[in-house]
Design an enzyme around this catalytic site. Structure first.
Site, PDB file in Angstrom:
ATOM      1  N   CYS A 135      -3.349  -7.890   6.784  1.00  7.32           N
ATOM      2  CA  CYS A 135      -2.885  -6.519   7.046  1.00  7.32           C
ATOM      3  C   CYS A 135      -3.223  -6.103   8.484  1.00  7.32           C
ATOM      4  CB  CYS A 135      -3.529  -5.546   6.058  1.00  7.32           C
ATOM      5  SG  CYS A 135      -3.023  -3.843   6.392  1.00  7.32           S
ATOM      6  N   ARG A 195       9.548  -5.660   1.184  1.00 11.11           N
ATOM      7  CA  ARG A 195      10.425  -4.501   1.419  1.00 11.11           C
ATOM      8  C   ARG A 195      11.656  -4.525   0.527  1.00 11.11           C
ATOM      9  NH1 ARG A 195      11.484  -5.428   7.326  1.00 11.11           N
ATOM     10  NH2 ARG A 195      11.009  -7.521   6.564  1.00 11.11           N
ATOM     11  N   ALA A 237       0.848  -1.194   0.000  1.00 12.21           N
ATOM     12  CA  ALA A 237       0.000   0.000   0.000  1.00 12.21           C
ATOM     13  C   ALA A 237       0.882   1.241   0.000  1.00 12.21           C
ATOM     14  CB  ALA A 237      -0.907  -0.016   1.226  1.00 12.21           C
TER      15      ALA A 237
HETATM   16  C1  LIG Z   1       4.885  -0.141   3.086  1.00  9.96           C
HETATM   17  C2  LIG Z   1       4.222  -1.499   3.155  1.00  9.96           C
HETATM   18  C3  LIG Z   1       2.950  -1.665   2.615  1.00  9.96           C
HETATM   19  C4  LIG Z   1       2.334  -2.921   2.656  1.00  9.96           C
HETATM   20  N1  LIG Z   1       1.113  -3.069   2.064  1.00  9.96           N
HETATM   21  C5  LIG Z   1       0.556  -4.315   1.985  1.00  9.96           C
HETATM   22  C6  LIG Z   1      -0.658  -4.523   1.272  1.00  9.96           C
HETATM   23  O1  LIG Z   1      -1.254  -3.596   0.701  1.00  9.96           O
HETATM   24  N2  LIG Z   1      -1.151  -5.800   1.219  1.00  9.96           N
HETATM   25  C7  LIG Z   1      -0.507  -6.856   1.831  1.00  9.96           C
HETATM   26  O2  LIG Z   1      -0.989  -7.994   1.742  1.00  9.96           O
HETATM   27  N3  LIG Z   1       0.633  -6.671   2.512  1.00  9.96           N
HETATM   28  C8  LIG Z   1       1.183  -5.443   2.578  1.00  9.96           C
HETATM   29  N4  LIG Z   1       2.379  -5.283   3.230  1.00  9.96           N
HETATM   30  C9  LIG Z   1       3.066  -6.479   3.759  1.00  9.96           C
HETATM   31  C10 LIG Z   1       4.007  -7.080   2.714  1.00  9.96           C
HETATM   32  O3  LIG Z   1       3.341  -7.445   1.530  1.00  9.96           O
HETATM   33  C11 LIG Z   1       4.745  -8.314   3.268  1.00  9.96           C
HETATM   34  O4  LIG Z   1       3.805  -9.295   3.618  1.00  9.96           O
HETATM   35  C12 LIG Z   1       5.609  -7.994   4.465  1.00  9.96           C
HETATM   36  O5  LIG Z   1       6.276  -6.747   4.327  1.00  9.96           O
HETATM   37  C13 LIG Z   1       6.657  -9.086   4.721  1.00  9.96           C
HETATM   38  O6  LIG Z   1       7.510  -9.231   3.625  1.00  9.96           O
HETATM   39  P1  LIG Z   1       9.032  -8.619   3.607  1.00  9.96           P
HETATM   40  O7  LIG Z   1       9.714  -9.130   4.833  1.00  9.96           O
HETATM   41  O8  LIG Z   1       9.589  -9.130   2.307  1.00  9.96           O
HETATM   42  O9  LIG Z   1       8.883  -7.124   3.654  1.00  9.96           O
HETATM   43  C14 LIG Z   1       2.988  -4.030   3.255  1.00  9.96           C
HETATM   44  C15 LIG Z   1       4.264  -3.848   3.809  1.00  9.96           C
HETATM   45  C16 LIG Z   1       4.888  -2.601   3.750  1.00  9.96           C
HETATM   46  C17 LIG Z   1       6.286  -2.439   4.319  1.00  9.96           C
END
Ligand SMILES: Cc1cc2nc3c(=O)[nH]c(=O)nc-3n(C[C@H](O)[C@H](O)[C@H](O)COP(=O)(O)O)c2cc1C
Length: 329
Positions: A104, A228, A22
């Site tokens: 979320c 991320r 998001a």
């Molecule tokens: C800025 C930001 C926005 C996110 N928006 C969403 C979203 O819209 N939908 C969702 O399912 N997860 C969202 N997430 C979670 C990520 O998709 C993901 O599940 C989470 O960051 C873990 O993955 P990572 O360790 O690779 O960051 C968001 C995470 C961040 C940091």
């Protein structure tokens, strides 16, 4: 198996998806990711309550049409009928796969009973997925966390529910309602993977191709989702995918390529959002793109004070010129 699910988990296995983020994966960044070779790009979360009440908003929200494929459109909500309506509204925009957000933790999402709140309410989550399944024949998934309270895992029950309700795959973020300072629990993801026979995508703490390899080895998952790690690095999903397929990691983009993409991203944002909003959004991306660059503090400060595209271009030119000088010196 549906053609896209076959493509994802057989032909291109292991699957590599860039995550829904998001405020980040708007149509401009979706296009950048696509152009940098990301195998599957996700939208931001699409609010089903708003779309069901104002269908005309669909054209504004779903701007990826004809530009970015394959695309994973993520929807959130708490009312099964609104989710079903939204899926029907989305259909003409040809999403390749649709995901329902059940993970979320943001207060404004959970307060209304959507996102992670659904992991407290298996019966409602089941009704939502059932309504979604009836609304589309296309590939459908849910994205969940391990649970809400650390150690109280509900993800296995949710994964099994998803399988019996006809979901084509699931994505598991290996965390509870905890902050990013707690490492993702890949053993928890492995437990979910072992409990179902539909494909499982593992998510959490993947910042490099080696991380992706380790997650797959430790969990047995059918693919990975990178979140991320794509901030300021739209090349990562492609590089991870190539590495997983061939064992060879494509080189990092050159400085010139980074700035080319950085500038193009800016163009798309200005085109999409107009000057004021684009400038505001782009500053965030600029900080991510420039992270780790030497001698960048002065330029970064400048980028944070301006709003018109010409000013951005001027600064990007100055940055490139300064690096060229350093390279020559
Ligand atoms: C800025 C930001 C926005 C996110 N928006 C969403 C979203 O819209 N939908 C969702 O399912 N997860 C969202 N997430 C979670 C990520 O998709 C993901 O599940 C989470 O960051 C873990 O993955 P990572 O360790 O690779 O960051 C968001 C995470 C961040 C940091």
């Amino acid at each position: 198996m549906k053609p896209f699910v076959h493509q994802l988990f057989i032909e291109q296995s292991p699957a590599v998806l860039s995550a829904p983020l998001a405020g980040v994966t708007d149509a401009a960044y979706q296009r950048i990711l696509f152009e940098c070779g990301a195998p599957v790009v996700s939208t931001e979360m699409i609010p089903s309550a708003a779309l069901a009440l104002h269908p005309a908003a669909a054209t504004k929200i779903l701007q990826w049409q004809h530009q970015v494929h394959p695309i994973n459109a993520q929807v959130y909500g708490t009312c099964p009928e609104q989710i079903a309506t939204t899926l029907r509204l989305i259909e003409p925009y040809r999403p390749d796969t649709i995901d329902i957000n059940m993970g979320c933790p943001a207060r404004k999402i959970v307060r209304n009973g959507s996102g992670l709140a659904l992991m407290n309410d298996l019966p409602r989550a089941t009704k939502i997925l059932r309504a979604a399944r009836q609304a589309t024949d296309g590939p459908l998934s849910i994205k969940i966390r391990l649970g809400i309270i650390p150690g109280e895992m509900s993800a296995v029950a949710f994964a099994q529910m998803a399988e019996s309700e006809g979901a084509d795959f699931i994505t598991v973020h290996g965390r509870y309602r905890t902050s990013y300072s707690v490492p993702a629990d890949w053993a928890g993801i492995a437990a979910v993977k072992a409990a179902v026979s539909i494909p499982v995508i593992g998510n959490g703490d993947i910042f490099s191709a080696e991380d992706a390899r380790r997650l797959l080895d430790q969990t047995g998952c059918n693919g990975v989702m990178i979140a991320r790690g794509i901030l300021g690095d739209p090349w990562l999903p492609y590089r991870v995918h190539r590495f997983l397929r061939t064992g060879i990691l494509p080189p990092e983009p050159t400085l010139a390529e980074r700035f080319r993409v950085f500038s193009r991203h800016m163009d798309y944002l200005f085109e999409l959002k107009g000057e004021r909003r684009a400038g505001f959004i782009f500053r965030k991306h600029a900080a991510w793109y420039l992270k780790g660059f030497p001698n960048i503090v002065h330029f970064r400060r400048q980028l944070f004070t301006i709003s018109r595209p010409e000013q951005f271009y001027g600064i990007v030119k100055d940055i490139l010129e300064s690096y060229r000088r350093v390279a020559i010196d």
